[in-house]
Design a protein around this motif. Structure first.
Motif, mmCIF file in Angstrom:
data_model
loop_
_atom_site.group_PDB
_atom_site.id
_atom_site.type_symbol
_atom_site.label_atom_id
_atom_site.label_comp_id
_atom_site.label_asym_id
_atom_site.label_seq_id
_atom_site.Cartn_x
_atom_site.Cartn_y
_atom_site.Cartn_z
ATOM 1 N N LEU A 148 12.333 37.064 -65.012
ATOM 2 C CA LEU A 148 12.268 36.103 -63.900
ATOM 3 C C LEU A 148 13.036 36.570 -62.675
ATOM 4 C CD1 LEU A 148 12.717 32.493 -65.336
ATOM 5 C CD2 LEU A 148 10.778 33.376 -64.066
ATOM 6 N N ILE A 149 14.239 37.079 -62.897
ATOM 7 C CA ILE A 149 15.069 37.426 -61.737
ATOM 8 C C ILE A 149 15.354 38.914 -61.642
ATOM 9 C CG2 ILE A 149 16.091 35.136 -61.520
ATOM 10 C CD1 ILE A 149 18.601 36.303 -62.864
ATOM 11 N N ASP A 150 14.634 39.705 -62.444
ATOM 12 C CA ASP A 150 14.706 41.161 -62.370
ATOM 13 C C ASP A 150 16.137 41.687 -62.543
ATOM 14 O OD1 ASP A 150 13.635 43.699 -62.124
ATOM 15 O OD2 ASP A 150 13.934 43.757 -59.951
ATOM 16 N N ILE A 151 16.703 41.362 -63.707
ATOM 17 C CA ILE A 151 18.019 41.878 -64.070
ATOM 18 C C ILE A 151 17.922 42.518 -65.452
ATOM 19 C CG2 ILE A 151 19.363 40.233 -62.680
ATOM 20 C CD1 ILE A 151 19.868 38.632 -65.290
ATOM 21 N N PRO A 152 18.853 43.409 -65.790
ATOM 22 C CA PRO A 152 18.826 44.017 -67.127
ATOM 23 C C PRO A 152 19.004 42.951 -68.220
ATOM 24 C CG PRO A 152 20.348 45.192 -65.676
ATOM 25 C CD PRO A 152 19.932 43.941 -64.958
ATOM 26 N N LYS A 153 18.390 43.189 -69.371
ATOM 27 C CA LYS A 153 18.486 42.239 -70.480
ATOM 28 C C LYS A 153 19.925 42.008 -70.921
ATOM 29 C CE LYS A 153 13.884 42.732 -72.390
ATOM 30 N NZ LYS A 153 13.058 43.236 -73.469
ATOM 31 N N GLN A 154 20.742 43.051 -70.888
ATOM 32 C CA GLN A 154 22.141 42.908 -71.289
ATOM 33 C C GLN A 154 22.862 41.914 -70.382
ATOM 34 O OE1 GLN A 154 23.718 44.035 -74.013
ATOM 35 N NE2 GLN A 154 25.543 42.953 -73.365
ATOM 36 N N LEU A 155 22.590 41.978 -69.075
ATOM 37 C CA LEU A 155 23.205 41.039 -68.136
ATOM 38 C C LEU A 155 22.676 39.629 -68.386
ATOM 39 C CD1 LEU A 155 24.935 40.226 -65.736
ATOM 40 C CD2 LEU A 155 23.095 41.035 -64.222
ATOM 41 N N ALA A 156 21.374 39.507 -68.607
ATOM 42 C CA ALA A 156 20.788 38.190 -68.879
ATOM 43 C C ALA A 156 21.437 37.574 -70.116
ATOM 44 C CB ALA A 156 19.272 38.315 -69.071
ATOM 45 N N TRP A 157 21.600 38.355 -71.183
ATOM 46 C CA TRP A 157 22.221 37.855 -72.410
ATOM 47 C C TRP A 157 23.654 37.420 -72.136
ATOM 48 C CZ3 TRP A 157 26.467 39.347 -75.264
ATOM 49 C CH2 TRP A 157 26.597 38.728 -76.506
ATOM 50 N N SER A 158 24.389 38.230 -71.400
ATOM 51 C CA SER A 158 25.783 37.938 -71.093
ATOM 52 C C SER A 158 25.919 36.639 -70.293
ATOM 53 C CB SER A 158 26.368 39.121 -70.317
ATOM 54 O OG SER A 158 27.753 39.076 -70.322
ATOM 55 N N LEU A 159 25.001 36.416 -69.363
ATOM 56 C CA LEU A 159 25.007 35.180 -68.566
ATOM 57 C C LEU A 159 24.661 33.973 -69.443
ATOM 58 C CD1 LEU A 159 23.138 36.433 -65.369
ATOM 59 C CD2 LEU A 159 25.598 35.984 -65.594
ATOM 60 N N LEU A 160 23.650 34.122 -70.283
ATOM 61 C CA LEU A 160 23.211 33.020 -71.140
ATOM 62 C C LEU A 160 24.253 32.642 -72.189
ATOM 63 C CD1 LEU A 160 19.500 34.073 -71.587
ATOM 64 C CD2 LEU A 160 20.285 31.931 -70.562
ATOM 65 N N GLU A 161 25.015 33.615 -72.637
ATOM 66 C CA GLU A 161 26.034 33.373 -73.659
ATOM 67 C C GLU A 161 27.363 32.906 -73.071
ATOM 68 O OE1 GLU A 161 26.103 33.613 -77.158
ATOM 69 O OE2 GLU A 161 23.938 33.574 -76.933
ATOM 70 N N GLY A 162 27.498 32.954 -71.747
ATOM 71 C CA GLY A 162 28.735 32.518 -71.117
ATOM 72 C C GLY A 162 29.842 33.553 -71.148
ATOM 73 N N HIS A 163 29.461 34.825 -71.277
ATOM 74 C CA HIS A 163 30.448 35.900 -71.289
ATOM 75 C C HIS A 163 30.741 36.430 -69.895
ATOM 76 C CE1 HIS A 163 30.438 35.983 -75.606
ATOM 77 N NE2 HIS A 163 29.146 36.207 -75.645
ATOM 78 N N GLN A 164 29.843 36.119 -68.971
ATOM 79 C CA GLN A 164 29.974 36.677 -67.633
ATOM 80 C C GLN A 164 29.483 35.648 -66.616
ATOM 81 O OE1 GLN A 164 28.193 40.520 -67.425
ATOM 82 N NE2 GLN A 164 28.249 40.614 -65.203
ATOM 83 N N PHE A 165 30.139 35.630 -65.459
ATOM 84 C CA PHE A 165 29.702 34.782 -64.343
ATOM 85 C C PHE A 165 28.912 35.680 -63.396
ATOM 86 C CE2 PHE A 165 29.964 32.274 -60.516
ATOM 87 C CZ PHE A 165 29.838 30.982 -61.008
ATOM 88 N N PRO A 166 27.786 35.195 -62.872
ATOM 89 C CA PRO A 166 26.961 36.062 -62.020
ATOM 90 C C PRO A 166 27.604 36.319 -60.660
ATOM 91 C CG PRO A 166 26.127 33.828 -61.943
ATOM 92 C CD PRO A 166 27.232 33.848 -62.981
ATOM 93 N N ASP A 167 27.247 37.451 -60.062
ATOM 94 C CA ASP A 167 27.677 37.680 -58.692
ATOM 95 C C ASP A 167 26.877 36.736 -57.783
ATOM 96 O OD1 ASP A 167 25.144 38.852 -58.098
ATOM 97 O OD2 ASP A 167 25.892 40.845 -58.559
ATOM 98 N N GLN A 168 27.288 36.643 -56.540
ATOM 99 C CA GLN A 168 26.689 35.677 -55.618
ATOM 100 C C GLN A 168 25.181 35.874 -55.466
ATOM 101 O OE1 GLN A 168 28.344 33.128 -54.559
ATOM 102 N NE2 GLN A 168 26.840 32.253 -53.180
ATOM 103 N N SER A 169 24.751 37.102 -55.358
ATOM 104 C CA SER A 169 23.331 37.410 -55.185
ATOM 105 C C SER A 169 22.510 36.933 -56.391
ATOM 106 C CB SER A 169 23.160 38.915 -54.982
ATOM 107 O OG SER A 169 21.817 39.276 -55.037
ATOM 108 N N THR A 170 23.004 37.228 -57.583
ATOM 109 C CA THR A 170 22.310 36.817 -58.808
ATOM 110 C C THR A 170 22.312 35.298 -58.944
ATOM 111 O OG1 THR A 170 22.948 38.902 -59.846
ATOM 112 C CG2 THR A 170 22.210 37.135 -61.317
#
Length: 76
Positions: A35-57
Motif C-alpha cells: 500500500l505505501i511502498d515500504i519494505p516488509k520488515q519496516l511494515a512488520w515493525s510498525l504493525l508490531e509497535g517496535h518502531q514509530f514511522p518517520d514523518q514521511s511514512t
C-alpha cells in the motif's frame, strides 16, 4: 510528549481492521508494504509497535487510510 510506537501500531491495526484486512500478521505486513511502498520488515515493525514511522511514512499511511496523521501518531 514522546510518541508511542505501541499506540501508533494499535491505531494502524484499527485502520487495517476497518478495511477488512486479514488478521494474520504476515498478510497484514504484505498489504501495508504494498500500500505505501515500504519494505516488509519496516511494515512488520510498525504493525508490531517496535518502531514509530518517520514523518514521511506517517503522512503516507494517514493519507492511504484517510485519517488525521495527528490521530494516527497518538498526538490527539
Amino acid at each position: 510528549m514522546p510518541q508511542s510506537a505501541k499506540l501508533f501500531s494499535e491505531r494502524l491495526n484499527r485502520c487495517l481492521d476497518d478495511t477488512d484486512a486479514p488478521a494474520v500478521m504476515r498478510e497484514r505486513t504484505a498489504i501495508l508494504s504494498k500500500l505505501i511502498d515500504i519494505p516488509k520488515q519496516l511494515a512488520w515493525s510498525l504493525l508490531e509497535g517496535h518502531q514509530f514511522p518517520d514523518q514521511s511514512t506517517l503522512l503516507k499511511i494517514a493519507s492511504e487510510f484517510e485519517v488525521d496523521p495527528k490521530w494516527l501518531s497518538g498526538e490527539i
